[in-house]
Design a protein around this motif. Sequence first.
Motif, PDB file in Angstrom:
ATOM      1  N   ASP A 117     -86.668 -42.330  40.737  1.00 48.14           N
ATOM      2  CA  ASP A 117     -86.773 -42.116  42.606  1.00 48.14           C
ATOM      3  C   ASP A 117     -86.493 -43.181  43.741  1.00 48.14           C
ATOM      4  O   ASP A 117     -85.984 -43.402  43.902  1.00 48.14           O
ATOM      5  N   ASP A 118     -87.442 -44.297  42.773  1.00 47.88           N
ATOM      6  CA  ASP A 118     -87.834 -45.608  43.934  1.00 47.88           C
ATOM      7  C   ASP A 118     -86.087 -46.227  43.544  1.00 47.88           C
ATOM      8  O   ASP A 118     -86.001 -47.211  44.780  1.00 47.88           O
ATOM      9  N   ILE A 119     -86.317 -46.547  42.484  1.00 46.43           N
ATOM     10  CA  ILE A 119     -84.545 -47.178  41.955  1.00 46.43           C
ATOM     11  C   ILE A 119     -83.508 -46.705  43.079  1.00 46.43           C
ATOM     12  O   ILE A 119     -82.616 -46.862  43.126  1.00 46.43           O
ATOM     13  N   GLU A 120     -83.340 -44.733  42.544  1.00 46.53           N
ATOM     14  CA  GLU A 120     -81.929 -43.862  43.524  1.00 46.53           C
ATOM     15  C   GLU A 120     -81.868 -44.416  44.926  1.00 46.53           C
ATOM     16  O   GLU A 120     -81.195 -44.699  45.529  1.00 46.53           O
ATOM     17  N   ALA A 121     -83.193 -44.429  44.919  1.00 46.78           N
ATOM     18  CA  ALA A 121     -83.136 -44.538  46.776  1.00 46.78           C
ATOM     19  C   ALA A 121     -83.232 -45.861  47.533  1.00 46.78           C
ATOM     20  O   ALA A 121     -82.013 -46.598  48.542  1.00 46.78           O
ATOM     21  N   TYR A 122     -83.483 -47.002  46.872  1.00 46.54           N
ATOM     22  CA  TYR A 122     -83.243 -48.744  46.564  1.00 46.54           C
ATOM     23  C   TYR A 122     -81.674 -48.338  46.737  1.00 46.54           C
ATOM     24  O   TYR A 122     -81.060 -49.142  47.234  1.00 46.54           O
TER      25      TYR A 122
END
Length: 298
Positions: free
Chosen positions: A250-255
């Motif tokens: 989720d962190d990667i996708e949001a970034y």
Amino acid sequence: MRRFGGFLLASIVVGLVVWWLARPGDLSPATQTALAAHAADAEAGERIFWAAGCAGCHARPGIEATDPVEERLVLSGGRRLESPFGTFVAPNISTDTTHGIGGWELNDFARAMLHGVSPDSTHYYPAFPYTSYNRARLEDVADLWAFWQTLPADDTPSIGHELSFPFTLRGGLGVWKLLNLSDEYLLPEFPDAQVMRGRYLVEALGHCAECHTPRNLAGGLDASRWMGGAPNPSGEGRIPPIPDPRWSADDIEAYLFSGFTPSFDVVGGSMADVVVHMAQLPAADRAAIAAYLRALIE
């Protein structure tokens, strides 16, 4: 004397074999037939355009992340790419028929993407990441070319690369390709369809490894250290390994959508362009990229 004659003959034979193997590649008849048979879809091609990051190198210098995204569709070139071999300058690849590639046909475009070869059978330097694009599906190449026809022409002349001898000689690039050009994927087949979609987006279109993987002495990607981080070609710092094990999918996708890290830092440098391009993709594609990156370490 006879021994010398035999050595000379063997050298000539080896030289001819190397010349034959290293000659500029062409599209096979089967590839040309498949490209011609595909009903190209410009709307699908726009998605490929952003995934492949074409504007990251070929849009004019100085575009900011806050500028209208439409400005990135003018592919006038001019951006400078520093490397240990010299400075490569991105050419005009707009639809202008004089200064761009407006006079190309689909097969010309596909040959450049898949083989790194120009219409006049000259090897392109691998600053153009055909070492990744050669994994692209033929239908995606055709769709991308269909979208290309909708882009504006620009009459900005291309600027030559700034390289020193012997890197000005392109003949050796054929041998370089023999050693470094492969359509094999680095992540093996995976049972998760989302990860496989991410593998295609990262290893073929997004060419993330071109920055995030270290290179050997000849400038080829060191597959044994895949996504392990690399020196910044500009000489300023290092490009980090990806993914950061502390980042969730989720962190990667949001970034990739916002440019904000989990610690609320803001993306900078050339990665800011990447985020702008990734933000144009469907959320499912960003999630697939995140799933692939996590699969590298899980």
